[in-house]
Design an enzyme around this catalytic site. Structure first.
Site, mmCIF file in Angstrom:
data_model
loop_
_atom_site.group_PDB
_atom_site.id
_atom_site.type_symbol
_atom_site.label_atom_id
_atom_site.label_comp_id
_atom_site.label_asym_id
_atom_site.label_seq_id
_atom_site.Cartn_x
_atom_site.Cartn_y
_atom_site.Cartn_z
ATOM 1 N N HIS A 25 9.531 -0.084 0.647
ATOM 2 C CA HIS A 25 8.111 -0.340 0.889
ATOM 3 C C HIS A 25 7.312 0.951 1.082
ATOM 4 O O HIS A 25 7.758 1.899 1.704
ATOM 5 C CB HIS A 25 7.940 -1.248 2.106
ATOM 6 C CG HIS A 25 8.537 -0.691 3.365
ATOM 7 N ND1 HIS A 25 7.858 0.160 4.206
ATOM 8 C CD2 HIS A 25 9.760 -0.867 3.920
ATOM 9 C CE1 HIS A 25 8.622 0.477 5.234
ATOM 10 N NE2 HIS A 25 9.788 -0.126 5.087
ATOM 11 N N ASP A 26 6.131 0.959 0.473
ATOM 12 C CA ASP A 26 5.128 2.014 0.658
ATOM 13 C C ASP A 26 5.522 3.358 0.072
ATOM 14 O O ASP A 26 4.879 4.374 0.360
ATOM 15 C CB ASP A 26 4.782 2.185 2.147
ATOM 16 C CG ASP A 26 4.337 0.886 2.785
ATOM 17 O OD1 ASP A 26 3.275 0.374 2.405
ATOM 18 O OD2 ASP A 26 5.067 0.356 3.663
ATOM 19 N N GLY A 56 11.566 3.723 3.322
ATOM 20 C CA GLY A 56 10.133 3.450 3.311
ATOM 21 C C GLY A 56 9.270 4.693 3.408
ATOM 22 O O GLY A 56 9.652 5.704 4.011
#
Length: 262
Positions: free
Chosen positions: A121-122, A139
């Site tokens: 994520h991200d 992340g």
């Protein structure tokens, strides 16, 4: 017409260009958008608010746009954005972003991403990146343009890999990697300048000489990080041929939050 295999399950709300092809048993969710010329292999799952650009090739068993592997995630409407002309090989997993960051995981253009790569994520990936088999990005990782990452390398949360860096096989990346450098190992060690990569990208002899001088200033003169930055600025003033490269290095070192590999 869009070439969708009869066994594929494509939600009627998904937006696929008419030139997109979808292989057998692939599942595509309602919030997915896919651009012209992209080819999606068999047994893929593409879900979430995922946007995929033009002329990508996605091989079998890829999972794109699944919910983040983050216990704080509570079903927020976050996104995955993939650019153009990327090759995404077998068993890759790219997750949605989280509201704790910008809410989007981004992959740029012209990247070569081999099997079993995980983009958490991200993460933010630039252009012309090569990631070998089994690379794992935790992340919020940022990967610059023209970065090469060797197989089975793990990158910790919030690390940054600078433009034109090369990370060797099975490395443990727990600090930021400055632009142009070659690193490997566990613990991570800076080996020198990515000369082969720079020459392949037609860097002039003058630019490469300036980058090698920056390496000496940061790693061979016993200077602190702040002193190294100041020396790099002086180099930019005295060597106009490498001023842009020196500015990139200065900005990267100045924005480090998790420490710089030295």
């Amino acid at each position: 017409m869009t070439r969708i295999h009869s066994t594929a399950l494509v939600d009627p709300a998904a937006e696929l260009d008419e030139s997109v092809s979808v292989g057998p048993y692939t599942v595509i969710g309602p919030k997915v958008r896919v651009g012209a010329g992209t080819r999606i292999g068999p047994h893929c799952v593409i879900e979430g608010r995922t946007t995929i650009g033009r002329d990508n090739q996605i091989f079998q068993f890829a999972s794109l746009g699944a919910m983040p592997q983050d216990k704080k995630y509570a079903g927020e409407d976050t996104a995955l954005e993939i650019g153009d002309r990327n090759t995404i090989r077998e068993f890759c997993t790219f997750n949605l972003g989280t509201v704790q960051d910008a809410g989007v995981t981004r992959v740029g253009h012209d990247n070569w991403i081999m099997a079993y790569v995980h983009v958490a994520h991200d993460c933010r990936l630039g252009d012309n990146i090569t990631m070998a088999n089994g690379v794992t990005l935790a992340g919020h990782v940022q990967v610059g343009d023209w970065v090469t990452v060797g197989g089975l390398t793990g990158v910790l949360q919030r690390m940054r890999l600078g433009d034109h860096a090369m990370i060797g096989f099975a490395s443990h990346v727990g600090k930021d990697i400055p632009p142009f450098m070659v690193v490997d190992g566990n613990p991570l060690t800076v080996r020198g300048v990515n000369l082969v990569g720079l020459r392949r990208r037609d860097f002039s002899a003058e630019r490469i000489a300036g980058i090698r001088e920056m390496h000496k200033l940061i790693y061979r003169q016993g200077l602190t990080l702040d002193q190294s930055r100041e020396a790099v600025r002086v180099l930019a003033d005295t060597r106009p041929d490498c001023a842009a490269d020196a500015a990139l290095m200065d900005q990267f070192l100045g924005s480090a939050q998790a420490g710089v590999a030295r």
